[in-house]
Scaffold this active site. Structure first.
Site, PDB file in Angstrom:
ATOM      1  CB  CYS A  79     -15.329   0.666   3.628  1.00 44.24           C
ATOM      2  SG  CYS A  79     -14.032   1.896   3.755  1.00 44.24           S
ATOM      3  CE1 TYR A 222      -8.150  -2.873   4.347  1.00 40.29           C
ATOM      4  CE2 TYR A 222      -8.195  -1.838   6.512  1.00 40.29           C
ATOM      5  CZ  TYR A 222      -8.857  -2.274   5.377  1.00 40.29           C
ATOM      6  OH  TYR A 222     -10.213  -2.122   5.270  1.00 40.29           O
TER       7      TYR A 222
HETATM    8  N1  LIG Z   1      -8.078   7.392   2.761  1.00 39.82           N
HETATM    9  C1  LIG Z   1      -9.293   6.831   2.495  1.00 39.82           C
HETATM   10  C2  LIG Z   1      -9.203   5.323   2.396  1.00 39.82           C
HETATM   11  C3  LIG Z   1     -10.487   4.713   1.949  1.00 39.82           C
HETATM   12  C4  LIG Z   1     -10.299   3.268   1.471  1.00 39.82           C
HETATM   13  O1  LIG Z   1      -9.185   2.757   1.382  1.00 39.82           O
HETATM   14  N2  LIG Z   1     -11.421   2.595   1.179  1.00 39.82           N
HETATM   15  C5  LIG Z   1     -11.349   1.244   0.668  1.00 39.82           C
HETATM   16  C6  LIG Z   1     -12.388   0.370   1.301  1.00 39.82           C
HETATM   17  S1  LIG Z   1     -12.093  -0.038   2.965  1.00 39.82           S
HETATM   18  C7  LIG Z   1     -11.685   1.243  -0.809  1.00 39.82           C
HETATM   19  O2  LIG Z   1     -12.667   1.823  -1.217  1.00 39.82           O
HETATM   20  N3  LIG Z   1     -10.884   0.547  -1.593  1.00 39.82           N
HETATM   21  C8  LIG Z   1     -11.112   0.397  -2.991  1.00 39.82           C
HETATM   22  C9  LIG Z   1      -9.935  -0.198  -3.663  1.00 39.82           C
HETATM   23  O3  LIG Z   1      -8.933  -0.472  -2.998  1.00 39.82           O
HETATM   24  O4  LIG Z   1     -10.007  -0.346  -4.871  1.00 39.82           O
HETATM   25  C10 LIG Z   1     -10.226   7.272   3.588  1.00 39.82           C
HETATM   26  O5  LIG Z   1      -9.906   7.105   4.768  1.00 39.82           O
HETATM   27  O6  LIG Z   1     -11.269   7.802   3.277  1.00 39.82           O
END
Ligand SMILES: N[C@@H](CCC(=O)N[C@@H](CS)C(=O)NCC(=O)O)C(=O)O
Length: 355
Positions: A79, A222
């Site tokens: 990530c 994305y």
């Molecule tokens: N706003 C968050 C975004 C974090 C995020 O989107 N992480 C993704 C991985 S790149 C995630 O864990 N996604 C899990 C999902 O979509 O279920 C940050 O910047 O900390």
């Protein structure tokens, strides 16, 4: 064929998400359980905000005081948002103060009783190199951490998670704010306390750059990848390449985005660039131009990769396994492309700018 595809998607728990219209209220998405749910009626990926927004403070009387050994950072090497926090732990010299562990790269079922797919811990430290079981809470997955921290949480189960071992709760799941805490609040403990990636005289410039870099590039890739309509993709791709061209132009005149000083803006851009040719160019259809075709951006990426501590925040195996393996709606069979295996540790030309 259609039924085979449909069966595979059901196996991934994704059939409903891919083909049903989601519910909206005043243009915002409700109850997104994963990034794959966050697509609006126009086919555009729309990220929902993070929920846990507490701040660790150097003030010992604050609810979350900066203390060595108290906090744990749960990440996925895959990530970019989590990796920028890990990069800060390394370059600020906080490895002894803040423990870190990574989940497995590929999303799996998180409960037997529903179809959610998300980040899971390995059951042993040898199961997946780089990933570790959860020794802090004994959780099987990131979802269980959110459930420990809140009984009525209904959002996504994202990384990074900054965990307070003392209060047994989530301090923050918003990486942009975790970066700010790591930059200033632990300086009594940090081994590289003098490194200030958000110095007062550059703050407005950094904020301004972060804004268009986030919209066009960090989140822009994305938006390209998760678009479900041509128009939404076209718009995202245009914005992405405008922003990349703008970076290339800036970096043709100076070493970093804000001049000749490394700042937060560079770390935030880097985490997207390092994934660009290996993943986003193919998986997210960002192939109009590769990073390697931008001489300044490419050399800049190598430059930042070679800052002590940065390369160990990059695990390309996890990155590729995650993206290609966790989004079956855009890569049904989970095939990981063979290339291009760019070596970012080779010499760069950025020393031509004085620092
Ligand atoms: N706003 C968050 C975004 C974090 C995020 O989107 N992480 C993704 C991985 S790149 C995630 O864990 N996604 C899990 C999902 O979509 O279920 C940050 O910047 O900390």
């Amino acid at each position: 064929m259609i039924s085979a595809i449909s069966k595979t998607l059901v196996g991934f728990g994704l059939e409903k998400r891919s083909f049903c219209v989601k519910s909206y209220s005043q243009g915002t998405l409700q109850m997104a359980r994963s990034a794959l749910d966050e697509v609006s009626e126009t086919g555009a990926f729309t990220r929902t905000p993070s929920t846990f927004r507490n701040f660790i403070s150097k003030d010992p009387s604050s609810p979350f005081p900066a203390e060595s050994g108290r906090y744990h950072l749960y990440i996925s090497y895959a990530c970019p948002w989590a990796s920028r926090c890990l990069a800060y732990v390394h370059i600020k010299g906080l490895q002894k103060a803040i423990s870190v562990s990574s989940v497995k790269p590929k999303w799996e079922r998180t409960k037997e009783t529903d179809d959610h797919m998300g980040w899971v811990f390995p059951s042993s430290s040898t199961e997946e190199p780089g990933a570790e079981p959860d020794l802090i809470n004994g959780a099987r997955n990131i979802r269980e951490l959110y459930e420990l921290a809140s009984t009525n949480y209904s959002g996504k189960y994202t990384v990074p998670v900054l965990w307070d071992k003392k209060l047994k709760t989530i301090v923050s799941n918003e990486s942009s704010e975790i970066l700010r805490m790591l930059n200033t609040e632990f300086n009594v403990i940090a081994e590289n306390a003098s490194l200030d990636l958000y110095p007062p005289h550059l703050q407005s410039q950094i904020d301004e750059i972060n804004e268009w870099v986030y919209v066009g590039i960090n989140n822009g890739v994305y938006k390209c990848g998760f678009a479900t309509k041509q128009g939404a993709y076209d718009e995202a791709a245009e914005k992405l390449y405008q922003a990349l061209d703008k970076c290339e132009e800036i970096l043709s005149k100076q070493r970093y985005l804000c001049g000749n000083t490394l700042t937060e803006a560079d770390i935030r851009l880097f985490v997207t660039l390092i994934r660009f040719d290996e993943v986003y160019a193919v998986h997210f259809k960002c192939n109009k131009k590769l990073l390697r075709e931008y001489p300044n951006l490419f050399n800049y990426t190598k430059d930042i990769f070679q800052i002590p501590g940065m390369s160990s925040s990059v695990n390309m195996e996890h990155i590729k396994k995650h993206y290609y393996g966790s989004h079956p709606t855009i890569n049904l069979y989970g095939i990981i492309p063979a290339g291009p295996n760019v070596d970012y540790s080779t010499p760069h030309d950025r020393d031509r700018f004085s620092t």
